[in-house]
Design an enzyme around this catalytic site. Structure first.
Site, PDB file in Angstrom:
ATOM      1  N   ARG A  43       0.821  -1.232   0.000  1.00 23.37           N
ATOM      2  CA  ARG A  43       0.000   0.000   0.000  1.00 23.37           C
ATOM      3  C   ARG A  43       0.848   1.272   0.000  1.00 23.37           C
ATOM      4  NH1 ARG A  43      -5.685  -0.245   2.234  1.00 23.37           N
ATOM      5  NH2 ARG A  43      -6.269  -2.415   2.057  1.00 23.37           N
ATOM      6  N   ASP A 206       2.133  25.223   9.363  1.00 23.20           N
ATOM      7  CA  ASP A 206       1.110  26.240   9.086  1.00 23.20           C
ATOM      8  C   ASP A 206       0.584  26.831  10.384  1.00 23.20           C
ATOM      9  OD1 ASP A 206      -0.073  23.349   8.892  1.00 23.20           O
ATOM     10  OD2 ASP A 206      -1.770  24.568   9.528  1.00 23.20           O
TER      11      ASP A 206
END
Ligand code: ADE
Length: 236
Positions: A43, A206
């Site tokens: 994955r 951020d």
């Protein structure tokens, strides 16, 4: 062999760094580890083992959010990992923090309840391993890196569940929570369950309320400095 980390126990080191992003895991392994060997790519949750300062270390992708890191942590435990350090990014909840500053998560509050389902009738306050965060803090200070230690919040949401999400984050900020991310409460909770050593080190990507995001280069530099400091500290 576990279902998602396709590795044998001997392929995974006792010390494991945990970035969320698979490309970042690959980059960190190639840049910082000597002789990195890919032990799983199922994955695209890449996991590598190599050495740093001559000590074996693995770097395992966790994916984003509590359910994803929860799977990886349970499987790392099955594979014998002992010391787990998340290295990731976070949204600052205060303007006192600058872009690319380091945050060491002493404890992790939760927004959303996924991890709290583990022990529904008790409220755990799982925190970081003290010796680990003390050593990480000392290293950051010695390297003159701007570093903050305190409570962070692990959210099940990046964009929020309701219009009230900003208000929820403001309440956390009012209570001194430094930053929000999406995995640490699972790390500290699952580490507590199995008696493993855990810590989270984050770089500020951020500012949540002003919605200002650092440019990619600045985030990359912050992640690089943080990764090198963490690797050096845990292998000394
Ligand atoms: N990781 C980095 N920034 C984030 C934010 N603003 N919210 C949740 N996780 C984050």
């Amino acid at each position: 062999m576990p279902i998602h980390i396709e590795a044998k126990a001997e392929e995974v080191a006792d010390i494991v760094l945990l970035p969320g992003n698979p490309q970042r895991a690959e980059y960190m392994a190639q840049k910082f580890l000597d002789d990195p060997q890919l032990y799983t790519d199922y994955r695209e949750m890449y996991g590598y083992t190599g050495t740093f300062n001559g000590v074996e270390v693995s770097i395992q992708t966790t994916g984003m959010g509590v359910p994803s890191i929860g799977i990886m942590l349970e499987e790392l435990k099955m594979l014998g990992a002992k010391t787990l350090i998340r290295v990731g990014t976070s949204g600052a909840l205060t303007e006192d923090l600058d872009q690319a500053d380091l945050i060491i998560g002493q404890s992790a509050a939760t927004v959303g309840t996924t991890i709290n389902q583990l022990d529904q009738d008790i409220t755990l306050a799982p925190g970081a391993d003290f010796e680990l965060i003390k050593n990480l803090y000392d290293s950051a200070v010695n390297l003159d890196m701007p570093v903050h230690v305190g409570q962070i919040a692990t959210s099940d949401y990046f964009y929020g569940k309701t219009d009230d999400y900003t208000e929820q984050l403001k309440r956390l900020a009012d209570r001194g929570v430094l930053a929000v991310e999406m995995e640490t409460a699972a790390l500290y909770n699952i580490a507590a369950k199995y008696g493993l050593r855990a810590a989270t080190v984050l770089t500020v990507s951020d500012h949540v309320f002003s919605q200002v995001r650092a440019d990619k280069e600045k985030i990359q530099q912050g992640v690089d400095r943080m990764t090198e400091m963490v690797l050096d500290t845990v292998t000394k």
